[in-house]
Motif scaffolding. Structure first.
Motif, PDB file in Angstrom:
ATOM      1  N   UNK A   1       0.831  -1.214   0.000  1.00  0.00           N
ATOM      2  CA  UNK A   1       0.000   0.000   0.000  1.00  0.00           C
ATOM      3  C   UNK A   1       0.865   1.263   0.000  1.00  0.00           C
ATOM      4  N   UNK A   2       1.963   1.215   0.763  1.00  0.00           N
ATOM      5  CA  UNK A   2       2.850   2.391   0.818  1.00  0.00           C
ATOM      6  C   UNK A   2       3.512   2.636  -0.537  1.00  0.00           C
ATOM      7  N   UNK A   3       3.994   1.558  -1.163  1.00  0.00           N
ATOM      8  CA  UNK A   3       4.640   1.697  -2.476  1.00  0.00           C
ATOM      9  C   UNK A   3       3.627   2.220  -3.499  1.00  0.00           C
ATOM     10  N   UNK A   4       2.394   1.698  -3.438  1.00  0.00           N
ATOM     11  CA  UNK A   4       1.354   2.164  -4.368  1.00  0.00           C
ATOM     12  C   UNK A   4       1.060   3.648  -4.167  1.00  0.00           C
ATOM     13  N   UNK A   5       1.232   4.126  -2.926  1.00  0.00           N
ATOM     14  CA  UNK A   5       0.995   5.542  -2.633  1.00  0.00           C
ATOM     15  C   UNK A   5       2.219   6.400  -2.943  1.00  0.00           C
ATOM     16  N   UNK A   6       3.294   5.763  -3.415  1.00  0.00           N
ATOM     17  CA  UNK A   6       4.462   6.531  -3.844  1.00  0.00           C
ATOM     18  C   UNK A   6       5.583   6.629  -2.833  1.00  0.00           C
ATOM     19  N   UNK A   7       5.431   5.964  -1.676  1.00  0.00           N
ATOM     20  CA  UNK A   7       6.493   6.014  -0.659  1.00  0.00           C
ATOM     21  C   UNK A   7       7.676   5.161  -1.085  1.00  0.00           C
ATOM     22  N   UNK A   8       8.825   5.415  -0.462  1.00  0.00           N
ATOM     23  CA  UNK A   8      10.001   4.556  -0.646  1.00  0.00           C
ATOM     24  C   UNK A   8      10.055   3.585   0.525  1.00  0.00           C
TER      25      UNK A   8
ATOM     26  N   UNK B   1       8.870 -12.304   3.046  1.00  0.00           N
ATOM     27  CA  UNK B   1       7.462 -11.885   2.948  1.00  0.00           C
ATOM     28  C   UNK B   1       7.264 -10.433   3.375  1.00  0.00           C
ATOM     29  N   UNK B   2       8.205  -9.900   4.174  1.00  0.00           N
ATOM     30  CA  UNK B   2       8.100  -8.497   4.583  1.00  0.00           C
ATOM     31  C   UNK B   2       8.137  -7.550   3.397  1.00  0.00           C
ATOM     32  N   UNK B   3       8.736  -7.991   2.288  1.00  0.00           N
ATOM     33  CA  UNK B   3       8.908  -7.099   1.143  1.00  0.00           C
ATOM     34  C   UNK B   3       7.617  -6.898   0.354  1.00  0.00           C
ATOM     35  N   UNK B   4       6.595  -7.700   0.632  1.00  0.00           N
ATOM     36  CA  UNK B   4       5.339  -7.552  -0.100  1.00  0.00           C
ATOM     37  C   UNK B   4       5.449  -8.087  -1.511  1.00  0.00           C
ATOM     38  N   UNK B   5       4.647  -7.502  -2.427  1.00  0.00           N
ATOM     39  CA  UNK B   5       4.578  -8.044  -3.782  1.00  0.00           C
ATOM     40  C   UNK B   5       4.858  -6.995  -4.860  1.00  0.00           C
ATOM     41  N   UNK B   6       5.325  -5.831  -4.457  1.00  0.00           N
ATOM     42  CA  UNK B   6       5.571  -4.768  -5.441  1.00  0.00           C
ATOM     43  C   UNK B   6       6.805  -5.086  -6.278  1.00  0.00           C
ATOM     44  N   UNK B   7       6.887  -4.427  -7.418  1.00  0.00           N
ATOM     45  CA  UNK B   7       8.104  -4.472  -8.229  1.00  0.00           C
ATOM     46  C   UNK B   7       9.271  -3.901  -7.409  1.00  0.00           C
ATOM     47  N   UNK B   8      10.459  -4.472  -7.568  1.00  0.00           N
ATOM     48  CA  UNK B   8      11.629  -3.953  -6.850  1.00  0.00           C
ATOM     49  C   UNK B   8      12.309  -2.893  -7.719  1.00  0.00           C
ATOM     50  N   UNK B   9      12.370  -1.672  -7.185  1.00  0.00           N
ATOM     51  CA  UNK B   9      12.870  -0.528  -7.962  1.00  0.00           C
ATOM     52  C   UNK B   9      14.374  -0.387  -7.922  1.00  0.00           C
ATOM     53  N   UNK B  10      15.009  -0.855  -6.827  1.00  0.00           N
ATOM     54  CA  UNK B  10      16.437  -0.614  -6.741  1.00  0.00           C
ATOM     55  C   UNK B  10      17.112  -1.379  -5.633  1.00  0.00           C
ATOM     56  N   UNK B  11      18.432  -1.327  -5.654  1.00  0.00           N
ATOM     57  CA  UNK B  11      19.267  -1.914  -4.606  1.00  0.00           C
ATOM     58  C   UNK B  11      20.149  -0.807  -4.059  1.00  0.00           C
ATOM     59  N   UNK B  12      20.108  -0.630  -2.733  1.00  0.00           N
ATOM     60  CA  UNK B  12      20.911   0.411  -2.103  1.00  0.00           C
ATOM     61  C   UNK B  12      21.808  -0.219  -1.044  1.00  0.00           C
ATOM     62  N   UNK B  13      22.821   0.535  -0.635  1.00  0.00           N
ATOM     63  CA  UNK B  13      23.651   0.149   0.503  1.00  0.00           C
ATOM     64  C   UNK B  13      23.426   1.181   1.604  1.00  0.00           C
ATOM     65  N   UNK B  14      23.809   0.855   2.850  1.00  0.00           N
ATOM     66  CA  UNK B  14      23.543   1.775   3.961  1.00  0.00           C
ATOM     67  C   UNK B  14      24.051   3.189   3.671  1.00  0.00           C
ATOM     68  N   UNK B  15      23.172   4.162   3.826  1.00  0.00           N
ATOM     69  CA  UNK B  15      23.533   5.548   3.573  1.00  0.00           C
ATOM     70  C   UNK B  15      23.097   6.052   2.210  1.00  0.00           C
TER      71      UNK B  15
ATOM     72  N   UNK C   1      20.423   7.149  -0.288  1.00  0.00           N
ATOM     73  CA  UNK C   1      19.048   7.628  -0.131  1.00  0.00           C
ATOM     74  C   UNK C   1      18.253   7.232  -1.377  1.00  0.00           C
ATOM     75  N   UNK C   2      17.119   6.545  -1.231  1.00  0.00           N
ATOM     76  CA  UNK C   2      16.317   6.216  -2.416  1.00  0.00           C
ATOM     77  C   UNK C   2      15.973   7.485  -3.193  1.00  0.00           C
ATOM     78  N   UNK C   3      16.245   7.520  -4.496  1.00  0.00           N
ATOM     79  CA  UNK C   3      16.035   8.747  -5.259  1.00  0.00           C
ATOM     80  C   UNK C   3      14.564   9.058  -5.521  1.00  0.00           C
ATOM     81  N   UNK C   4      13.700   8.059  -5.404  1.00  0.00           N
ATOM     82  CA  UNK C   4      12.258   8.255  -5.612  1.00  0.00           C
ATOM     83  C   UNK C   4      11.525   7.144  -4.894  1.00  0.00           C
ATOM     84  N   UNK C   5      10.188   7.163  -4.985  1.00  0.00           N
ATOM     85  CA  UNK C   5       9.409   6.116  -4.338  1.00  0.00           C
ATOM     86  C   UNK C   5       9.672   4.756  -4.962  1.00  0.00           C
ATOM     87  N   UNK C   6       9.165   3.720  -4.292  1.00  0.00           N
ATOM     88  CA  UNK C   6       9.345   2.360  -4.779  1.00  0.00           C
ATOM     89  C   UNK C   6       9.904   1.460  -3.699  1.00  0.00           C
TER      90      UNK C   6
END
Lengths: 397, 105
Positions: free
Chosen positions: A169-176, A245-259, A261-266
């Motif tokens: 639901x958060x990803x659908x609403x545009x959150x990261x 299962x915590x990741x839900x079912x949304x498309x995976x937008x990216x892979x980040x490392x600690x620090x 910052x996600x550039x957009x929602x997803x």
């Protein structure tokens, strides 16, 4: 839907809290920092790095944490002779538009004098922050992380998939949204790669899990214990899927490392396993190390699923505690924000609990304290690591 | 979550799954409903343990959460307990366990 508002920062991000960070730059300054924050401990949170030897990961993490959107002002507490680059950290904080002060214990006159100066500075900073107005904020401006800790056989049945529903639901609403623990995704690489936004990202996701498998093999870490089988888990991939299962079912937008910052929602996977040779021990020695890394990537708050019953919260960013096990919930209900155990007992569905978690995220973002926040939990831990930068295929175009 | 004609102590995590998960203990010998059919449960199931939703042949994938969790090492009848005695990992073998298949007391 709950109307959100936040504290606007110079970089455009918005905070859901307006904390003063009191940061020790070596363990030797920890006590002084704690004493400085204590009179205002609900609003002034202690963070820091204990090591005396330089580490570029720790430097980056502290820069990100001190400029986290939930932080309005920063007091740095240095002993004076440690290796941490306090000058650079102070410059980064000042450039972010936040009030910052550096106290060096060896110059300020020792413990008592530094505590007195520090407490006066914190009081002044809090008075300044109290006058800051909140501005409207969208769900799409939120960054939310998820961890599981103190897991048992129920975590993958109730709390984790319900958290996944909330993530959807958060990803659908545009959150990261950020999930992590690549060491507990072994066996999930195929289904996870299928969800990648691009074939190149799919390769990066697989590589991250393969790196984790090699790293943990070197450590001799046994990720499948007899207790897992008693709880009904048969294989490592089954255990991993429970966490996945915590990741839900949304498309995976990216892979980040600690620090990073996600550039957009997803939806983003955080690769938490260090690069290079195995050097500083376990990637994350306890649950709060994972929460800290997601905060460093901008997470405003964290969903924490627990079966056995973890009680932790976090400095700077609220933690929403999701109880997976109905028997544990009955014992620790005052520590738990959400009872996902009712999925096990048949009193609730994944969708209903997922909706409740989503609503609690919005309420928390709007200012309502979580259970751990209200009880003063403000845990924090940061240790040594080494990372290489992420590859060009890791972030969405 | 589950089919209405399935015992409500059994949880179906994904429509693609060929196993269900017990969310409450089920005793050996109990007659239960599974997808509209009545079956006798062979072995006692504790909370969190798996039961075959349909016949699974040796060599077939076992699917939970809509994903493969390993390979069946024996033919598994509908309603049978699915665990260490008839399911193996496709990654790391769980041979290090000295616990019996049904779990330790």
């Amino acid at each position: 839907m709950t109307a959100l508002s936040g504290y606007l920062r110079a970089d455009g991000r918005k905070g859901i809290r307006n904390r003063v960070a009191v940061a020790y730059l070596v363990e030797c300054a920890h006590h002084v920092a704690r004493e400085i924050a204590w009179p205002h401990r609900d609003e002034a949170h202690v963070i820091g790095f204990p090591g005396c030897y330089p580490n570029s990961y720790a430097q980056t993490m502290m820069e990100r944490l001190c400029t986290h959107p939930n932080v309005g002002a920063v007091l740095l507490v240095s002993l004076g002779c440690e290796s941490f680059n306090r000058h650079k950290l102070a410059e980064v904080i000042a450039a972010s538009g936040r009030p910052v002060e550096v106290l060096v214990i060896q110059r300020a006159g020792g413990t008592a004098a530094t505590i007195a100066q520090g407490q006066a500075w914190v009081e002044h900073a809090l008075a300044q922050l109290a006058g800051q107005a909140r501005v409207p904020m969208e769900v799409s401006e939120l960054v939310v992380g998820t961890v599981c800790g103190g897991s048992d056989g129920t975590s993958g049945l109730s709390g984790n998939p319900a958290a996944g529903r909330a993530f959807d639901k958060l990803v659908a609403a545009g959150a990261a949204c950020i999930f992590e623990e690549t060491g507990e995704l072994i066996g999930c690489e195929d289904i996870m790669a299928e969800r990648a936004a691009t074939p190149e990202l799919a390769g990066e996701l697989r590589a991250a899990v393969e790196k984790a498998a090699r790293y943990y093999a070197t450590l001799g870490y046994g990720s499948f214990a007899a207790g897992n089988a008693d709880g009904g888990l048969t294989t490592i991939e089954e255990k991993s899927l429970g966490a996945y299962a915590k990741s839900g079912r949304s498309r995976i937008s990216g892979l980040i490392k600690p620090g990073d910052i996600p550039p957009k929602g997803g939806l983003y996977l955080m690769d938490v396993v260090p690069d290079g040779e195995v050097r500083f021990g376990f990637p994350n020695i306890s649950d709060n190390a994972e929460i800290v890394e997601m905060m460093a990537s901008g997470a405003h708050l964290t969903l924490f699923v627990t079966g056995r019953g973890s009680v932790v919260g976090s400095a700077l960013a609220p933690v929403i505690k999701i109880a997976a096990n109905p028997e544990m919930y009955a014992r620790l209900s005052a520590d738990m924000d959400i009872n996902a155990g009712r999925i096990i007992t048949g009193e609730g569905t994944l969708d209903a609990v997922g909706d409740e978690i989503f609503d609690r995220v919005l309420a928390t973002a709007a200012g309502q304290p979580t259970c751990s926040e209200a009880m003063g939990h403000a845990e924090f831990i940061l240790t040594y690591k080494t990372f290489e930068p992420i590859g060009p295929a890791c972030l969405p175009a | 979550m589950s089919d209405p004609a399935t015992d409500d102590r059994l949880l179906l995590l994904s429509p693609a799954d060929n196993v269900l998960v017990a969310r409450a203990p089920i005793a050996a010998g109990e007659r239960i409903w599974l997808d509209g059919r009545q079956l006798t449960v062979g072995a006692a199931l504790s909370m969190g343990h798996k039961l075959a939703r349909r016949a699974i042949a040796a060599g077939d994938s076992v699917v939970k959460y809509g994903a493969v969790i390993g390979t069946a090492t024996a033919d598994i009848a509908p309603g049978a307990h699915v665990h260490l005695h008839n399911l193996r990992s496709n990654y790391t073998a769980t041979y290090a366990l000295d616990a019996p298949a049904g779990g330790t007391p």
